[in-house]
Design a protein around this motif. Sequence first.
Motif: not given
Length: 118
Positions: A89-118
């Motif tokens: 939960t951002d304290d203002g370091t990366f953007g708006r204080p109080g904003a939630e930073i979300w993360l998830a990860a998936f596997e691409d076609s080559e077996g590499n891990t790739v993430g999504f982040i807000t």
Amino acid sequence: MTGLGQIAQHADDLDRATAFYRDVLGLRHIATFDPPGLVFFDLGGVRLLIEKAAPAALLYLASDDVRADVERLRERGVPIVEEPHVIFTDDGTFGRPGAEIWLAAFEDSEGNTVGFIT
């Protein structure tokens, strides 16, 4: 130094990786040079180079809605390796204080891990 210009990601099969990054993730394909086996995509002004000789990299792609993007990939049969969750939960370091930073990860076609982040 002025910023990030290019990143590279490993692929065993350039055609398969091109289809994944272009058709599944929706990245804009810039160019393919084969030989020597280089495929370029646009990541918001940063080039993503896909090539056999590159090492695997852990990419975090910006997402406006991590949960929706994961569901879209899940529907296309993409393996999800880390379900969407709040990591900070951002304290203002990366953007708006109080904003939630979300993360998830998936596997691409080559077996590499790739993430999504807000």
